[in-house]
Design a protein around this motif. Structure first.
Motif, mmCIF file in Angstrom:
data_model
loop_
_atom_site.group_PDB
_atom_site.id
_atom_site.type_symbol
_atom_site.label_atom_id
_atom_site.label_comp_id
_atom_site.label_asym_id
_atom_site.label_seq_id
_atom_site.Cartn_x
_atom_site.Cartn_y
_atom_site.Cartn_z
ATOM 1 N N TYR A 281 0.834 -1.208 0.000
ATOM 2 C CA TYR A 281 0.000 0.000 0.000
ATOM 3 C C TYR A 281 0.865 1.254 0.000
ATOM 4 O O TYR A 281 0.632 2.203 -0.754
ATOM 5 C CB TYR A 281 -0.936 0.019 1.213
ATOM 6 C CG TYR A 281 -1.696 1.327 1.337
ATOM 7 C CD1 TYR A 281 -2.863 1.537 0.618
ATOM 8 C CD2 TYR A 281 -1.214 2.365 2.131
ATOM 9 C CE1 TYR A 281 -3.535 2.737 0.689
ATOM 10 C CE2 TYR A 281 -1.871 3.571 2.208
ATOM 11 C CZ TYR A 281 -3.044 3.758 1.487
ATOM 12 O OH TYR A 281 -3.693 4.960 1.545
ATOM 13 N N MET A 282 1.907 1.251 0.841
ATOM 14 C CA MET A 282 2.752 2.439 0.983
ATOM 15 C C MET A 282 3.562 2.703 -0.286
ATOM 16 O O MET A 282 3.768 3.855 -0.672
ATOM 17 C CB MET A 282 3.651 2.288 2.198
ATOM 18 C CG MET A 282 2.858 2.299 3.514
ATOM 19 S SD MET A 282 3.862 2.294 5.022
ATOM 20 C CE MET A 282 4.754 0.773 4.849
ATOM 21 N N LEU A 283 4.019 1.637 -0.945
ATOM 22 C CA LEU A 283 4.741 1.828 -2.206
ATOM 23 C C LEU A 283 3.803 2.375 -3.283
ATOM 24 O O LEU A 283 4.197 3.234 -4.079
ATOM 25 C CB LEU A 283 5.347 0.497 -2.660
ATOM 26 C CG LEU A 283 6.542 -0.016 -1.841
ATOM 27 C CD1 LEU A 283 6.939 -1.407 -2.312
ATOM 28 C CD2 LEU A 283 7.728 0.938 -1.961
ATOM 29 N N GLN A 284 2.580 1.871 -3.311
ATOM 30 C CA GLN A 284 1.604 2.334 -4.311
ATOM 31 C C GLN A 284 1.282 3.815 -4.124
ATOM 32 O O GLN A 284 1.025 4.527 -5.101
ATOM 33 C CB GLN A 284 0.328 1.502 -4.212
ATOM 34 C CG GLN A 284 -0.705 1.811 -5.288
ATOM 35 C CD GLN A 284 -1.979 1.027 -5.097
ATOM 36 O OE1 GLN A 284 -2.757 1.281 -4.178
ATOM 37 N NE2 GLN A 284 -2.210 0.037 -5.941
ATOM 38 N N ASN A 285 1.314 4.306 -2.883
ATOM 39 C CA ASN A 285 0.926 5.685 -2.593
ATOM 40 C C ASN A 285 2.110 6.589 -2.259
ATOM 41 O O ASN A 285 1.914 7.682 -1.731
ATOM 42 C CB ASN A 285 -0.084 5.698 -1.440
ATOM 43 C CG ASN A 285 -1.430 5.134 -1.833
ATOM 44 O OD1 ASN A 285 -2.267 5.819 -2.405
ATOM 45 N ND2 ASN A 285 -1.642 3.853 -1.555
ATOM 46 N N ASN A 286 3.332 6.134 -2.600
ATOM 47 C CA ASN A 286 4.544 6.941 -2.414
ATOM 48 C C ASN A 286 4.675 7.455 -0.979
ATOM 49 O O ASN A 286 4.935 8.643 -0.741
ATOM 50 C CB ASN A 286 4.560 8.123 -3.392
ATOM 51 C CG ASN A 286 4.512 7.681 -4.833
ATOM 52 O OD1 ASN A 286 5.223 6.760 -5.237
ATOM 53 N ND2 ASN A 286 3.666 8.306 -5.634
ATOM 54 N N CYS A 287 4.469 6.572 -0.024
ATOM 55 C CA CYS A 287 4.530 6.955 1.390
ATOM 56 C C CYS A 287 5.971 6.937 1.901
ATOM 57 O O CYS A 287 6.780 6.138 1.441
ATOM 58 C CB CYS A 287 3.673 6.007 2.232
ATOM 59 S SG CYS A 287 1.905 6.070 1.834
ATOM 60 N N VAL A 288 6.256 7.827 2.832
ATOM 61 C CA VAL A 288 7.581 7.884 3.450
ATOM 62 C C VAL A 288 7.413 7.865 4.972
ATOM 63 O O VAL A 288 6.336 8.148 5.500
ATOM 64 C CB VAL A 288 8.364 9.140 3.028
ATOM 65 C CG1 VAL A 288 8.569 9.176 1.530
ATOM 66 C CG2 VAL A 288 7.636 10.409 3.490
ATOM 67 N N ARG A 289 8.496 7.556 5.653
ATOM 68 C CA ARG A 289 8.469 7.529 7.115
ATOM 69 C C ARG A 289 8.549 8.941 7.671
ATOM 70 O O ARG A 289 9.533 9.645 7.438
ATOM 71 C CB ARG A 289 9.629 6.694 7.650
ATOM 72 C CG ARG A 289 9.721 6.684 9.169
ATOM 73 C CD ARG A 289 10.789 5.744 9.655
ATOM 74 N NE ARG A 289 10.863 5.711 11.113
ATOM 75 C CZ ARG A 289 11.486 4.768 11.815
ATOM 76 N NH1 ARG A 289 12.104 3.784 11.185
ATOM 77 N NH2 ARG A 289 11.492 4.806 13.134
ATOM 78 N N PRO A 290 7.528 9.397 8.398
ATOM 79 C CA PRO A 290 7.622 10.728 9.017
ATOM 80 C C PRO A 290 8.449 10.654 10.288
ATOM 81 O O PRO A 290 8.644 9.586 10.864
ATOM 82 C CB PRO A 290 6.157 11.056 9.335
ATOM 83 C CG PRO A 290 5.529 9.724 9.587
ATOM 84 C CD PRO A 290 6.242 8.744 8.680
ATOM 85 N N SER A 291 8.914 11.794 10.726
ATOM 86 C CA SER A 291 9.599 11.852 12.018
ATOM 87 C C SER A 291 8.531 11.941 13.105
ATOM 88 O O SER A 291 7.725 12.867 13.121
ATOM 89 C CB SER A 291 10.511 13.082 12.064
ATOM 90 O OG SER A 291 11.044 13.244 13.349
ATOM 91 N N VAL A 292 8.502 10.951 13.991
ATOM 92 C CA VAL A 292 7.517 10.937 15.078
ATOM 93 C C VAL A 292 8.231 11.311 16.373
ATOM 94 O O VAL A 292 9.273 10.743 16.707
ATOM 95 C CB VAL A 292 6.861 9.543 15.210
ATOM 96 C CG1 VAL A 292 5.794 9.564 16.294
ATOM 97 C CG2 VAL A 292 6.254 9.123 13.888
ATOM 98 N N VAL A 293 7.672 12.292 17.090
ATOM 99 C CA VAL A 293 8.294 12.769 18.327
ATOM 100 C C VAL A 293 7.282 12.659 19.467
ATOM 101 O O VAL A 293 6.072 12.725 19.243
ATOM 102 C CB VAL A 293 8.774 14.232 18.177
ATOM 103 C CG1 VAL A 293 9.927 14.315 17.203
ATOM 104 C CG2 VAL A 293 7.629 15.135 17.716
ATOM 105 N N PRO A 294 7.768 12.480 20.715
ATOM 106 C CA PRO A 294 6.838 12.385 21.843
ATOM 107 C C PRO A 294 6.003 13.648 22.020
ATOM 108 O O PRO A 294 4.835 13.595 22.395
ATOM 109 C CB PRO A 294 7.759 12.139 23.044
ATOM 110 C CG PRO A 294 9.055 11.691 22.469
ATOM 111 C CD PRO A 294 9.165 12.317 21.118
ATOM 112 N N HIS A 295 6.625 14.773 21.771
ATOM 113 C CA HIS A 295 5.911 16.057 21.828
ATOM 114 C C HIS A 295 6.696 17.050 20.976
ATOM 115 O O HIS A 295 7.890 16.888 20.722
ATOM 116 C CB HIS A 295 5.795 16.558 23.278
ATOM 117 C CG HIS A 295 7.088 16.509 24.034
ATOM 118 N ND1 HIS A 295 8.102 17.412 23.860
ATOM 119 C CD2 HIS A 295 7.544 15.609 24.943
ATOM 120 C CE1 HIS A 295 9.122 17.112 24.639
ATOM 121 N NE2 HIS A 295 8.817 16.009 25.313
ATOM 122 N N GLY A 296 6.011 18.096 20.540
ATOM 123 C CA GLY A 296 6.651 19.070 19.666
ATOM 124 C C GLY A 296 5.675 19.577 18.632
ATOM 125 O O GLY A 296 4.509 19.157 18.580
#
Length: 778
Positions: A281-296
């Motif tokens: 699914y992610m390859l089909q929709n050109n998805c990338v890993r976002p930076s996830v932070v505890p807060h910010g």
């Protein structure tokens, strides 16, 4: 509480479409169940862990075919005695065990490359002894092999002998009584071999009547002459069943011992299936890993709503970025300008992140961990409770105010819109101010002019607008005021100028003045944005020029280095030649009894000169040349340690991730030298050929397929068999209603390569197997 909110947000934000699209990629029933059960993960660390394993799945070039995994849960949970299970069940378990073993073996051999997937698959059941036992006991048709035990082999051998005697006797009887028979073929009724006698001639054949045909034209008679042999045959069949039961009890005992591990392995396969489906699914929709932070702060760049992209071309990417002090953003702008789409896109991407999905945005997108996402979008009247749109809206907002916290994302469309504008503006601001005090990140849309002014005057709040020139552009501009543009939109939709001019007379003068000031302010904001864009463009140009000069400087230094090396090598060569001549001279001096001290000094001089030259050459070699400590992603660099040229993929603090072909290594800047990009190698076209198969599999199993799928596979199978000069093959189609058998027989009778075909014997599968004899190639 989170799950209740999730269920409501599922429809409002469209996350159910994400799950449906993901489910199309799964291969197993358990995988599909897991997709439909996806919920927000319970902590920031759980998201990071899921993202790490997804990263490995995306790097994984192998794709596991899990469609052959057999879902045995129903049989093993509903069957009291496993020895009652059909022999074909064990053959399916064998397929599962083989797949478990291959997957576990692969990740065990690649545990340093895929540590998360290695950890996931380590509890897969591997039992080679059981695999071998099943394979020795059950054949590829799902039948117990004659070799499963000496007793079974002996019984079946006798069955074959008695069967031959019965058939020989009945064929002679059929020939002798041809005129009384409907058909000469011997048939089995009630497990007895019978002749097909015309009903009017039934008295002509003495024997036991077992059945009449549906049209009553044929009676199936077991002749008296064969009763003794058939009774013996029936007794042998009973002994055969008893022996088969013993064999199945042995397998059932083994199965009972590994049942729990089998269930656990099936869960692991379901998890692996889910990961592969997410990856697809992610390859089909050109998805990338976002930076996830505890807060910010929330920073979304170049984002595209994947649901909108399916129905609309040229979707305008969304950029949304606020600092950590801004907690409330009010989005205004024209109707149909994209305000609601912005809310849904931000909400959907944050929800995807919480549920362990990469998102369709740029990689420098940052999403903080939200414990809850509250959504108030759409006009949802409560008919059952006799509530108006406004009343239902306020009840839901009150619920949000009670539950929201500093880790909440709140999305409100057209806040307090279904009431008087003055009262609605005041009420809306009070609600937004309360959410600001709770430090909940809140995005709301509104047309209220007074509300925009209040937002602009409050620290921690920010206005934003959907851009409108002569028509909506669907671009979000932060820090800007959006006009409703009702008159402009109405004019585009065909409303006459006369009506629009008349409407302007009834507009409040203060509102006209406010609109004018907002327009002027927007123009100023756009002017500053234009200047900022020009400044950015100039900076990029300067950066490009700087890189060109740096590259030129590198080339110049390399040229100087090459010239120095050439000079020193020439000097080295001259000194070597000189040493030979001096040594010859020394030899002559020795012969003439020269002073030993003079000879020693001459040798030391030559050796010192060579040592100096060699040292200078070593210092000028590529391994010691450091030209630059700054590299960008996409630069080609030379590694001193590995003596290879690679490509910079990413930069993490002081380390550079460099790809040397399929190998990626983190290296410090001190080990790297920037070099020009190497020439691309030409692509070589590869022809596909139908290769001769040394160990051709002569059995085709098409059980469970529809007619079209079966005929397609049968055609390819026969092509391969004929090409490999195979004389005889078997096709397993199962018994069922005979639809699949009729379809393939219809296909076989028209194939010129087929010499003949017929049903298999009872121990081979009987009505469920067709044997095909092919003609030899000319």
């Amino acid at each position: 509480m989170r799950q209740e909110l999730f269920a409501r947000n599922l429809a409002l934000l469209g996350f159910n479409h994400i799950l449906e699209d993901t489910a199309r990629f799964v291969q197993t029933a358990l995988g599909k169940e897991l997709v439909l059960k996806i919920k927000p993960l319970n902590s920031y660390l759980e998201i990071i862990k899921e993202f790490d394993i997804l990263d490995e799945a995306l790097k994984l070039q192998e794709t596991w075919n899990l469609s052959d995994i057999y879902d045995f849960r129903r049989e093993l949970t509903t069957t009291a005695d496993f020895s009652d299970l059909d022999p074909s069940f064990y053959r399916n378990i064998l397929k599962n065990l083989q797949i478990f073993r291959k997957i576990k073996h692969f990740f065990s051999n690649n545990k340093t490359k895929y540590p998360q997937l290695y950890e996931l698959t380590q509890e897969l059941l591997v039992d080679i002894e059981l695999e071998e036992l099943i394979d020795r006991t059950i054949d590829e048709y799902g039948e117990i092999r004659s070799s499963a035990s000496p007793e079974l082999r002996n019984i079946r051998q006798k069955l074959t002998e008695v069967r031959t005697v019965i058939l020989t006797k009945l064929k002679k009887l059929a020939e002798a009584n041809r005129k009384y028979l409907q058909d000469l073929e011997i048939v089995i009724k009630n497990n007895r071999f019978c002749l097909q006698v015309k009903t009017e001639n039934q008295s002509s054949i003495l024997g036991i009547i077992h059945e009449f045909s549906q049209a009553q034209k044929t009676v199936f008679i077991e002749p008296l002459e064969s009763i003794t042999e058939q009774n013996h045959y029936t007794k042998l069949r009973t002994l055969e069943k008893e022996e088969e039961r013993k064999i199945l009890k042995t397998l059932a005992h083994k199965l009972e011992q590994i049942k729990d591990r089998l269930f656990n392995s099936l869960k692991i396969i379901g998890r692996l299936d889910l990961l592969q489906a997410k990856k697809s699914y992610m390859l089909q929709n050109n998805c990338v890993r976002p930076s996830v932070v505890p807060h910010g702060p929330l920073r979304i760049l170049g984002a595209v709503n994947p649901i909108l992209k399916k129905t609309k071309e040229n979707v305008v990417p969304l950029d949304f970025s606020v600092d950590e002090h801004t907690k409330v953003v009010l989005i205004s702008g024209p109707n149909a300008g994209g305000k609601t789409v912005v809310l849904k896109t931000i909400g959907l991407l944050c929800l995807m992140t919480l549920c362990g999905y990469f998102i369709p945005a740029k990689s420098d997108t940052q999403i903080p961990y939200f414990e809850n996402i509250f959504v108030e979008i759409g006009d949802e009247q409560s008919i059952e409770n006799n509530l108006s749109s406004f009343s239902a809206h306020i009840i839901r907002l009150n619920d949000i105010l009670q539950k929201a916290c500093d880790k909440s994302l709140v999305l409100i469309d057209e806040i307090c819109s279904s009431t008087d504008p003055d009262e609605g503006s005041a009420l809306a601001f009070a609600i937004l101010e309360t959410l600001l005090n709770k430090k909940s990140l809140t995005l709301a849309t509104s047309h209220f002019g007074k509300l925009k002014v209040l937002i602009a005057q409050t620290h921690g709040m920010l206005n934003a607008a959907m851009e409108f020139t002569t028509k909506p552009t669907y671009r979000l501009i932060l820090g800007s005021y959006g006009e409703s543009s009702a008159f402009a939109v109405s004019k585009q939709l065909g409303l006459s100028d006369e009506i629009l001019l008349r409407a302007e007379k009834y507009l409040d003068k203060d509102k006209l003045l406010l609109a004018k000031k907002l327009t002027e302010l927007n123009k100023e904001i756009q002017r500053y944005q234009q200047l900022n864009n020009e400044l950015e463009s100039t900076k990029k140009t300067l950066d490009t020029v700087q890189k060109v000069w740096e590259t030129n400087l590198v080339n110049i230094k390399e040229k100087i280095n090459e010239e120095k090396q050439a000079i020193l090598k020439l000097k080295q060569s001259l000194l070597l030649d000189s040493r030979k001549k001096i040594e010859q001279l020394i030899q002559e001096i020795k012969q003439t009894s020269a002073d030993k001290q003079a000879i020693k000094k001459a040798k030391e001089y030559i050796q010192n000169e060579l040592t100096t030259v060699n040292k200078e050459l070593a210092e000028l070699s590529p391994n010691s040349l450091v030209i630059s400590n700054n590299f960008d992603v996409g630069d080609y660099v030379y590694s001193k340690t590995y003596k290879k040229t690679g490509l910079v993929l990413s930069i993490n603090k002081k380390l550079y991730t460099v790809a040397f072909g399929n190998i990626k290594i983190d290296l410090p800047a001190s080990d790297l030298i920037k070099v020009p990009a190497p020439a691309e190698s030409a692509c070589e076209l590869k022809s596909e050929h139908f290769n001769f198969q040394k160990n051709f599999e002569t059995v085709l199993n098409i059980r469970g397929l529809n007619k079209e799928e079966a005929i397609y596979l049968l055609g390819k199978f026969l092509d391969s068999a004929y090409y490999n000069n195979i004389k005889e093959v078997k096709i397993i189609h199962g018994k069922g209603k005979g639809i699949l058998k009729e379809a393939i027989w219809e296909h076989l009778k028209d194939d010129p390569r087929i010499e003949r075909f017929y049903l298999g014997d009872s121990f081979e599968g009987g009505q469920g197997v067709t044997k095909v004899v092919l003609k030899s190639q000319i």
